[in-house]
Enzyme design. Structure first.
Site, PDB file in Angstrom:
ATOM      1  N   ASP A   1       0.846  -1.208   0.000  1.00 47.96           N
ATOM      2  CA  ASP A   1       0.000   0.000   0.000  1.00 47.96           C
ATOM      3  C   ASP A   1       0.868   1.240   0.000  1.00 47.96           C
ATOM      4  O   ASP A   1       2.061   1.174  -0.286  1.00 47.96           O
ATOM      5  CB  ASP A   1      -0.949  -0.028   1.209  1.00 47.96           C
ATOM      6  CG  ASP A   1      -2.318   0.532   0.877  1.00 47.96           C
ATOM      7  OD1 ASP A   1      -2.409   1.749   0.639  1.00 47.96           O
ATOM      8  OD2 ASP A   1      -3.288  -0.237   0.844  1.00 47.96           O
TER       9      ASP A   1
ATOM     10  N   HIS B   1      -3.724   5.475   3.731  1.00 51.89           N
ATOM     11  CA  HIS B   1      -4.470   4.281   3.351  1.00 51.89           C
ATOM     12  C   HIS B   1      -3.891   2.985   3.935  1.00 51.89           C
ATOM     13  O   HIS B   1      -4.614   2.147   4.474  1.00 51.89           O
ATOM     14  CB  HIS B   1      -4.505   4.205   1.819  1.00 51.89           C
ATOM     15  CG  HIS B   1      -5.535   3.296   1.256  1.00 51.89           C
ATOM     16  ND1 HIS B   1      -5.241   2.028   0.803  1.00 51.89           N
ATOM     17  CD2 HIS B   1      -6.871   3.467   1.047  1.00 51.89           C
ATOM     18  CE1 HIS B   1      -6.346   1.454   0.336  1.00 51.89           C
ATOM     19  NE2 HIS B   1      -7.345   2.313   0.465  1.00 51.89           N
TER      20      HIS B   1
ATOM     21  N   SER C   1     -11.505  -1.278  -0.215  1.00 50.31           N
ATOM     22  CA  SER C   1     -10.200  -1.147   0.435  1.00 50.31           C
ATOM     23  C   SER C   1     -10.212  -1.727   1.839  1.00 50.31           C
ATOM     24  O   SER C   1      -9.201  -2.256   2.306  1.00 50.31           O
ATOM     25  CB  SER C   1      -9.783   0.323   0.512  1.00 50.31           C
ATOM     26  OG  SER C   1      -9.417   0.805  -0.747  1.00 50.31           O
TER      27      SER C   1
END
Length: 460
Positions: free
Chosen positions: A165, A204, A393
């Site tokens: 990520d 994220h 996600s």
């Protein structure tokens, strides 16, 4: 203590009452069974031995020879430890040992007490969270806490979950302690420090990692497999064949068990090149000493078909035959309005969506100065946690964490067997008419992932 114990012994529902003993400060208990092993001295008079045992009100259970006996205390005897100690003082006796049952260090499983667990409805949806029942449906969850309780485990530290990520706040309480982080890597900076770039707002990866393996440490959130370890891999500067080979080659070589990928190409139409396809296939088929790495990919949040070339929508990552393509459903067991769909969807998992709630997970901590010189709080929300994470996600690392829990229980499963297990044990949600004769839905895959059912299938 003696009076209390005598009172309990006299109660009709109590079969036996005894003391518990410890040999050190390690809290490992030893419980007398009531039996003793007694060996009389070779020159002892048998009648005197008989008299001694009668004086202690002992009953014969078994003979192991002429002078070796297993005896049992009776209601008139002192407790087995005192009886053994008394017999050891006699010259008639060479051995008087009480039978002590021990159980190792008792590690009774308890549900984690982390303060935000009550808000993590995706692990167990009670129908009432965050002060309301609005937007919640009891049971609209991944059955994770049920699985913890039935399997008596929160995962194994031997199981390593790689998350590829944008960056990871490794100073966060959810990722510190006891070798939690394994083989971190940053392919953008070419370093071993995959910290977020605050100016790029790299929040994220920290949120995804928390969903999968956030610590059970009595504060904050809990991941689906909190005792498993994290391999944080910060991606490179672009989505080239070389980068994809580097990422998946690295996690395979570093012996990751699972890989969570909550990303895809920006282009709506993105077929994989042969090099990219083979890099993922090699990881999925040859990783983990030939058992294969379980690779999870988010299906995407564009509400389109992941494999519809005529409409120019194609996600080469999600449709790869060796990956688990994860769609999203809501806190009311409905399809998330944004979730991509298609015949290659394997499973869906709880996340945000219209009419439902977001996911509570870890968030990047700290402050930074933005490009305009303003002081800003890092992360999606102020503080160490956010309640507003979501999309496929979030669904993707949830599935990865659940698969890590499954491999903690049965590590010899291949990647293909893990995929088949979660598909076979999923629970159907949504419109029954959306499922075909093989039990597959374009929108939900084989249904919402059901951790408890998967674990039950393993344990049985």
């Amino acid at each position: 203590m003696e009076n209390t114990l005598d009172t309990l012994r006299n109660n009709a529902v109590v079969a036996s009452g005894t003391h518990v003993f410890y040999t050190s400060e390690d809290e490992v208990p030893f419980v007398p069974t009531g039996q003793l092993y007694v060996i009389c001295a070779d020159d002892a008079d048998p009648e005197k031995c008989q008299q001694l045992l009668e004086e202690h009100n002992l009953e014969f259970i078994e003979a192991r020879g002429e002078r070796k006996f297993i005896v049992q205390v009776t209601s008139e005897s002192e407790n087995p430890i005192k009886t053994a100690q008394s017999l050891q003082q006699s010259p008639l006796i060479t051995v008087a040992e009480p039978d002590l049952a021990t159980f190792g260090k008792l590690k009774v499983f308890t549900t984690p007490l982390d303060s935000l667990l009550r808000d993590q409805w995706h692990l167990r949806n009670t129908g009432f969270h965050r002060g309301t029942s609005q937007g919640f449906l009891k049971g609209a969850d991944a059955r994770v806490i049920d699985a913890w309780e039935s399997s008596q485990t929160l995962g194994s530290p031997g199981v390593i979950v790689a998350v590829i990520d944008d960056g990871f706040d490794l100073s966060h309480p959810e990722f510190v302690g006891n070798g939690k982080v394994v083989a971190p890597r940053d392919f953008t900076r070419n370093s071993l420090d995959p910290q977020p770039d605050f100016l790029q707002e790299d929040w994220h990866g920290t949120a995804c990692a928390g969903v999968a393996v956030g610590n059970a440490n009595s504060s904050g959130i809990v991941g689906a497999a909190p005792s498993c370890r994290l391999m944080p891999v910060r991606w490179g500067r672009d989505l080239s064949d070389r980068e994809i080979e580097n990422w998946f080659g690295y996690v395979r070589e570093q012996e990751a068990w699972l890989v969570s990928c909550s990303w895809g190409a920006a282009a709506n139409y993105f077929p994989l090149s042969t090099r990219a396809f083979d890099a993922i296939a090699q990881c999925a088929r040859e990783g983990r000493n030939g058992l294969g790495c379980v690779i999870c990919f988010a299906a995407g949040n564009s509400n389109h078909n992941i494999n519809d070339p005529t409409s120019r929508t194609l996600d080469g990552f999600a449709i790869h035959p060796d990956v688990i393509a994860v769609a999203a459903c809501t806190s009311r067991d409905q399809r998330s309005n944004y979730s991509n769909y298609g015949k290659e969807i394997s499973i869906c998992a709880p996340s945000s969506g219209s009419g439902g709630w977001g996911i509570t997970t870890s968030d990047v901590i700290g402050q930074y100065t933005d490009r305009n010189g303003n002081q800003r709080e890092a992360g999606y929300s102020i503080g160490a946690y956010t309640n507003d994470f979501g999309g496929t996600s979030s669904a993707c690392p949830l599935v990865a964490g659940i698969c890590a829990l499954i491999l903690s229980i049965k590590p010899q499963l291949t990647a293909a067997q893990v995929k088949e297990l979660i598909q076979r044990t999923a629970r159907r949600i949504g419109d029954p008419a959306s499922y075909d004769n093989q039990g597959h839905s374009m929108f939900y895959g084989y249904g919402c992932i059901d951790t408890a059912s998967a674990v039950k299938a393993l344990l049985s």
